[in-house]
Design an enzyme around this catalytic site. Structure first.
Site, PDB file in Angstrom:
ATOM      1  N   LYS A 112       0.629  -1.618  -0.261  1.00 33.69           N
ATOM      2  CA  LYS A 112      -0.380  -0.015  -0.597  1.00 33.69           C
ATOM      3  C   LYS A 112       0.674   1.555   0.232  1.00 33.69           C
ATOM      4  O   LYS A 112       0.651   2.266  -0.383  1.00 33.69           O
ATOM      5  CB  LYS A 112      -1.423   0.115   1.280  1.00 33.69           C
ATOM      6  CG  LYS A 112      -1.890  -0.854   1.587  1.00 33.69           C
ATOM      7  CD  LYS A 112      -2.480  -1.196   0.327  1.00 33.69           C
ATOM      8  CE  LYS A 112      -3.745  -2.532   0.295  1.00 33.69           C
ATOM      9  NZ  LYS A 112      -3.472  -4.072   0.713  1.00 33.69           N
TER      10      LYS A 112
HETATM   11  C1  LIG Z   1      -4.100  -4.857   0.471  1.00 35.92           C
HETATM   12  C2  LIG Z   1      -3.207  -6.357  -0.181  1.00 35.92           C
HETATM   13  C3  LIG Z   1      -3.149  -6.980  -0.865  1.00 35.92           C
HETATM   14  C4  LIG Z   1      -4.802  -7.150  -1.477  1.00 35.92           C
HETATM   15  O1  LIG Z   1      -5.115  -6.424  -2.619  1.00 35.92           O
HETATM   16  P1  LIG Z   1      -5.790  -5.929  -3.229  1.00 35.92           P
HETATM   17  O2  LIG Z   1      -5.468  -4.299  -4.639  1.00 35.92           O
HETATM   18  O3  LIG Z   1      -7.124  -5.515  -2.691  1.00 35.92           O
HETATM   19  O4  LIG Z   1      -6.376  -6.527  -4.453  1.00 35.92           O
HETATM   20  C5  LIG Z   1      -2.530  -8.394  -0.563  1.00 35.92           C
HETATM   21  N1  LIG Z   1      -1.304  -8.479  -0.338  1.00 35.92           N
HETATM   22  C6  LIG Z   1      -0.645  -7.286   1.215  1.00 35.92           C
HETATM   23  C7  LIG Z   1      -0.075  -7.467   1.963  1.00 35.92           C
HETATM   24  C8  LIG Z   1      -2.625  -6.329   1.211  1.00 35.92           C
HETATM   25  O5  LIG Z   1      -1.794  -5.329   2.329  1.00 35.92           O
END
Ligand SMILES: *Cc1c(COP(=O)(O)O)cnc(C)c1O
Length: 496
Positions: A112
């Protein structure tokens, strides 16, 4: 001519990129999508020589056309700096026959950070451009990682406040500690007694509530979103797929024009949608492999064309993927319907009324670049063990889901096409699950920080700053509410 953005639910609703970023979600409840996907106008061969920041500019200028060159370069420079613990920003690590694109070198050690490091700059620039004088209130639902990354990005940013809702019993201990120790007078973190879908639906309801919006506008506030429903999250996520292609070229793993496959551990469908956009910009991507954990609603969807959230919500060791309503799938549905906002809106209405919809065969044909797979908890742990034993490399649980799906289901048929697996979190963030996967008897009895020290010994990598920071940090946020008390909580924070 600026590239404009449409709502997925109403073709008439058009805004510029900066307006779409400011608003987050369209007034009709739809998501903003670019009216067409622009071309990558950088020759593929030159990607090999470009830094992450240069790649970011090459991609983002195509989408965010109402930002000036100087504005965009300023945002990029401010975002991708020494908040990241490597100059590469997103290094590609080869282990066995796969290339792991490490997206966890930012401030909160999950992917993120890749977008949330830049979103506050894009947002405050957008506010200036559009003469927005109200204080921007970022409302965020998190399955664990978005919350902290958004808090880190927006803490103490003038003209903004941020409120994060997380499922009180649905995140890892490190994830929770990271959020509830957040400093900054403009931050608010609230646990809800419900799961991620409850948090996300609650936030969407707050966005849709016109009376609330009016009331808060009069008090000087307007809402926006840091979730991947905001196009300002998606565009920066396209960058690292283009960058990964450049790394493969540079390392001689492929020649310009040859395809790579990507595997993405998926929850809300934002990360993999960014890969789809990259492909549609002209980046040679073969398969887009969508990996789910035991909440395998997307796997079933790609197998059958039926999206059905009516099933048990499973709490797994990859909590950031514990999601049954994947918001960004709406953008893919919209594209697959030939940009038919009415058709998409009808499907989304079915989803909210009955929890289920079926797409047509024509739409399925438009999604044929996608393939789905899923990993059980047992397979996920086995994959962490396998990769560690074979190469000494330690995967986090989310990345292990993707890695397992690739090795068990796709490696054979993909042959010699290089595969990039999105590595979405540092193993330090999920130390308990990771270490018990490696040796349950030995590590199962230790406490969280002891496990982190043991992980450090095995991995041989430095314990990230993000972990050291929370070791002794005081808890600053301890509010827990019922899932129907979200509006009251927002008002309490803003108006008291
Ligand atoms: C948010 C997240 C995901 C999923 O990603 P999306 O964009 O919501 O599909 C996978 N792994 C981690 C560690 C995340 O923080």
């Amino acid at each position: 001519m600026d590239l404009m953005y449409n709502s997925t639910r109403n073709a008439g609703n058009q805004v510029t990129a900066s307006q779409a970023i400011l608003k987050g979600l369209a007034d009709d409840g739809g998501l903003y999508v670019p009216e067409r996907i622009p071309e990558l106008d950088t020759p593929l061969a030159s990607l090999a020589g470009m830094s992450y920041q240069e790649t970011a500019y090459a991609v983002m200028k195509q989408f965010l056309t109402d930002y000036s060159e100087e504005e965009l370069k300023d945002c990029i420079r401010s975002a991708y700096d020494d908040k990241f613990d490597t100059e590469e920003i997103a290094p590609l690590h080869t282990a066995g026959d796969a290339h792991y694109l490490e997206l966890f070198h930012g401030a909160t050690i999950a992917f993120k950070d890749m977008a949330l490091s830049i979103l506050p700059y894009l947002m405050t620039t957008a506010a200036k451009k559009n003469h927005e004088t109200h204080e921007i209130v970022i409302l965020t639902a998190t399955s664990g990682d978005t919350g902290k990354a958004a808090l880190a990005g927006f803490a103490d940013v003038p003209g903004t406040r941020i409120i994060v809702f997380y499922p009180k019993h649905g995140v890892s201990p490190v994830q929770e500690k990271q959020m509830v120790t957040q400093k900054g007078a403009n931050t608010c973190v609230i646990g809800i007694l419900g799961n991620f879908d409850d948090a996300q639906s609650g936030v969407k309801r707050l966005f849709a509530d016109k009376t609330l919006a009016q009331e808060l506008r009069e008090q000087g506030f307007c809402f926006s979103s840091a979730n991947s429903i905001n196009i300002g999250r998606l565009v920066p996520q396209i960058v690292y797929y283009v960058y990964a292609y450049g790394r493969l070229l540079k390392d001689g793993r492929l020649s310009a024009g040859e395809p790579m496959n990507v595997v993405v551990p998926t929850g809300n469908f934002g990360n993999i949608l960014a890969a789809f956009y990259a492909k549609n910009m002209g980046l040679p991507i073969g398969k887009l492999i969508c990996a789910s954990n035991e909440n395998k609603v997307l796997f079933d969807f790609f197998e059958t064309g039926v999206y059905d959230r009516n099933r048990e919500f499973v709490l797994t060791s990859s909590p950031s993927m514990d999601i049954l309503i994947s918001s960004n799938l709406e953008r893919l549905i919209y594209h697959a319907s030939g940009r038919d906002a009415a058709a998409n809106a009808a499907l989304m209405r079915q989803l909210s009324e009955s929890g289920r919809y079926t797409v047509t065969e024509e739409m399925r044909a438009q999604m044929c670049d996608f393939a789905g797979g899923y990993a059980t908890e047992e397979q996920t742990f086995a994959e962490i063990r396998r990769v560690y034993e074979e190469s000494g490399y330690i995967l986090d649980t989310h990345t292990a889901v993707a890695s397992s799906v690739y090795h068990n289901r796709f490696a054979g048929e993909c042959g010699s096409v290089p595969v990039v697996i999105a590595s979405t979190a540092s193993p330090y963030k999920f130390a308990r699950s990771v270490m018990t996967a490696i040796d349950e008897e030995k590590y199962g009895v230790m406490d969280d920080f002891a496990l982190i020290d043991e992980l450090q010994k095995l991995a041989g990598t430095a314990v990230p700053r993000a972990i050291e920071e929370i070791r002794n940090a005081p808890v600053l946020h301890d509010t827990v509410i019922e899932k129907d008390e979200m509006e009251a909580a927002v008002k309490r924070f803003l108006l008291s």
